[in-house]
Design a protein around this motif. Structure first.
Motif, mmCIF file in Angstrom:
data_model
loop_
_atom_site.group_PDB
_atom_site.id
_atom_site.type_symbol
_atom_site.label_atom_id
_atom_site.label_comp_id
_atom_site.label_asym_id
_atom_site.label_seq_id
_atom_site.Cartn_x
_atom_site.Cartn_y
_atom_site.Cartn_z
ATOM 1 N N ASP A 1 -34.636 0.643 2.917
ATOM 2 C CA ASP A 1 -34.092 1.481 3.986
ATOM 3 C C ASP A 1 -33.470 0.662 5.111
ATOM 4 O O ASP A 1 -32.430 1.037 5.665
ATOM 5 C CB ASP A 1 -35.192 2.379 4.567
ATOM 6 C CG ASP A 1 -35.473 3.588 3.687
ATOM 7 O OD1 ASP A 1 -34.733 3.797 2.694
ATOM 8 O OD2 ASP A 1 -36.430 4.323 3.987
ATOM 9 N N GLU A 2 -34.095 -0.493 5.481
ATOM 10 C CA GLU A 2 -33.553 -1.237 6.609
ATOM 11 C C GLU A 2 -32.177 -1.816 6.279
ATOM 12 O O GLU A 2 -31.325 -1.937 7.161
ATOM 13 C CB GLU A 2 -34.509 -2.349 7.062
ATOM 14 C CG GLU A 2 -34.749 -3.449 6.050
ATOM 15 C CD GLU A 2 -35.976 -3.208 5.197
ATOM 16 O OE1 GLU A 2 -36.579 -4.215 4.776
ATOM 17 O OE2 GLU A 2 -36.327 -2.043 4.962
ATOM 18 N N ARG B 1 -30.032 -0.332 4.162
ATOM 19 C CA ARG B 1 -29.139 0.834 4.171
ATOM 20 C C ARG B 1 -28.804 1.250 5.604
ATOM 21 O O ARG B 1 -27.652 1.595 5.904
ATOM 22 C CB ARG B 1 -29.782 2.002 3.414
ATOM 23 C CG ARG B 1 -29.948 1.744 1.918
ATOM 24 C CD ARG B 1 -30.599 2.925 1.205
ATOM 25 N NE ARG B 1 -29.767 4.118 1.311
ATOM 26 C CZ ARG B 1 -28.702 4.362 0.551
ATOM 27 N NH1 ARG B 1 -28.325 3.495 -0.369
ATOM 28 N NH2 ARG B 1 -28.023 5.479 0.704
ATOM 29 N N VAL B 2 -29.780 1.198 6.494
ATOM 30 C CA VAL B 2 -29.526 1.560 7.892
ATOM 31 C C VAL B 2 -28.528 0.590 8.513
ATOM 32 O O VAL B 2 -27.606 0.997 9.236
ATOM 33 C CB VAL B 2 -30.841 1.592 8.700
ATOM 34 C CG1 VAL B 2 -30.560 1.698 10.196
ATOM 35 C CG2 VAL B 2 -31.713 2.746 8.241
ATOM 36 N N ALA C 1 -27.747 7.383 8.942
ATOM 37 C CA ALA C 1 -28.602 6.282 9.387
ATOM 38 C C ALA C 1 -29.785 6.800 10.197
ATOM 39 O O ALA C 1 -30.930 6.352 10.014
ATOM 40 C CB ALA C 1 -27.782 5.293 10.207
ATOM 41 N N LEU D 1 -32.710 8.070 8.305
ATOM 42 C CA LEU D 1 -33.580 7.025 7.762
ATOM 43 C C LEU D 1 -34.365 6.304 8.850
ATOM 44 O O LEU D 1 -35.482 5.838 8.609
ATOM 45 C CB LEU D 1 -32.737 5.996 6.992
ATOM 46 C CG LEU D 1 -32.067 6.463 5.710
ATOM 47 C CD1 LEU D 1 -31.139 5.385 5.168
ATOM 48 C CD2 LEU D 1 -33.113 6.835 4.660
ATOM 49 N N ALA D 2 -33.783 6.189 10.046
ATOM 50 C CA ALA D 2 -34.410 5.402 11.119
ATOM 51 C C ALA D 2 -34.224 6.101 12.453
ATOM 52 O O ALA D 2 -33.451 5.652 13.306
ATOM 53 C CB ALA D 2 -33.821 3.997 11.153
#
Length: 382
Positions: free
Chosen positions: A199-200, A202-203, A229, A232-233
């Motif tokens: 995820d990090e 992709r963000v 984004a 996800l975060a």
């Protein structure tokens, strides 16, 4: 892979800490501290290091935990804790590569870029397959405006890390150049093929895509990436600030107020909140309070000798204090240190509003030489 991307956020500048506060009485509750993940592990590492202060593996593990916590909380105190843990090796020119990499990352966070690069170059020579070192070096080079150097470092990342991380690195290195749009297309295509990426990563890729699309005027595409984004975060401090800037540019301050209403601890987010209050109008008391708080925080930073957040202070002086000459002085000082798109923008805005055509012309010349593309550079950010 998560270790490689630990400092991808170095491109995404963190907010500065609040001004010191002295409670009126000993029983005043200053804050309620949330229970943080990983604290039992940190306490165990602290106990082990207290028993053996020269135990390098334990020191490295604890310093890395502090760095990760500092980035997650946007709290520079944890970076100080990390440096204290590394004290036995901190001043050594022959420090082990693992220490030199962490030291470089902490120096980068403090904007001591030359010292950081010296450590990074030593690490990449001794450990040429260290993807984290190449990525951190690319970060520093791009921030300084060394696009060729950053691209070369990113090329090494593409051979050592997964494809999405490598192309995100290249896109970030190209942000201020004529290659921006091509890098955006390549990164977007790679992201579509990278459903299993952490995820990090992709963000980071989504944020870069959002910023690139905004700079070329594709607002709808930019917002789509920002919202992906944020899904996800939702608590990423840099991402929140970047999306707030997008909303401010779009003339949507009410959405910024809703987005950042409970996020005033981070100076960069309080700045955006105050800019949104000014743009929205009608909340004069709240705006005055936010401006006073920001001024106190910048004054405290100056007393500490902290010049890390000159860009934010320049925006504050230009758009909230209405002092273009002071803003331009800060923007010039900041430009000597870092040359990201946002640094160029505040330099040009301040020069235009201060009536300094020489500086404005120099900024536009720099844009032409580098092929910079940003539809907002000719206007004014609220």
């Amino acid at each position: 892979m998560r270790g490689v991307l630990l400092f991808a956020g170095a491109w995404l500048a963190a907010g500065c800490a609040a001004a010191p506060y002295r409670p009126a009485t000993d029983d005043t509750v200053v804050t309620t501290v949330a229970r943080r993940a990983g604290m039992p592990e940190i306490r165990q590492l602290q106990a082990r290091l207290a028993a053996a202060p020269a135990d390098l593996p334990t020191a490295l593990a604890l310093a890395r935990r502090y760095v990760a916590l500092g980035r997650a909380e946007a709290d520079p105190r944890y970076f100080g804790h990390a440096q204290a843990v590394l004290a036995p090796w901190w001043g050594r020119a022959d420090a082990p590569p693992e220490v030199r990499l962490l030291r470089a990352q902490l120096l980068q966070n403090a904007h001591q870029f030359s010292a950081a690069l010296a450590d990074l170059q030593a690490v990449t020579v001794s450990q040429p397959r260290n993807a984290e070192a190449w990525l951190t070096q690319a970060v520093v080079q791009a921030v300084q405006g060394d696009h060729a150097g950053a691209t070369a470092s990113c090329a090494r990342v593409t051979t050592l890390a997964d494809q999405l991380a490598g192309f995100a690195c290249l896109a970030a290195a190209s942000a201020n150049t004529a290659r921006m749009a091509a890098s955006e297309r390549l990164l977007a295509a790679t992201l579509e093929r990278s459903a299993g990426a952490p995820d990090e990563v992709r963000v980071w890729a989504l944020t870069l895509l959002a910023e690139s699309a905004a700079r070329r005027g594709a607002a709808g595409t930019s917002e789509r990436y920002y919202l992906m984004a944020l899904a996800l975060a939702p608590n990423d401090h840099y991402l929140l600030g970047a999306y707030a800037d997008f909303l401010l540019d779009a003339g949507r301050p009410a959405e910024v107020l809703a987005l950042l209403r409970a996020r005033h601890r981070i100076d960069a987010l309080l700045l955006r909140y105050a800019l949104a209050l000014r743009a929205a109008g009608g909340q004069r008391a709240a705006l005055a309070a936010a401006v006073a708080e920001l001024q106190a925080r910048f004054d405290a930073a100056a007393q500490r000798g902290d010049s890390v957040h000159l860009r934010e202070e320049a925006r504050f002086m230009l758009h909230l204090r209405g002092e273009p000459a002071a803003a331009l002085a800060l923007a010039r000082q900041n430009w000597q240190v870092q040359k990201e798109p946002a640094d160029l923008r505040i330099l040009l805005e301040a020069a235009q509003l201060a009536g300094d055509e020489r500086t404005a012309r120099a900024a536009r010349d720099w844009m032409r030489r580098n092929g910079t593309q940003d539809v907002m550079l000719a206007g004014s950010r609220p």
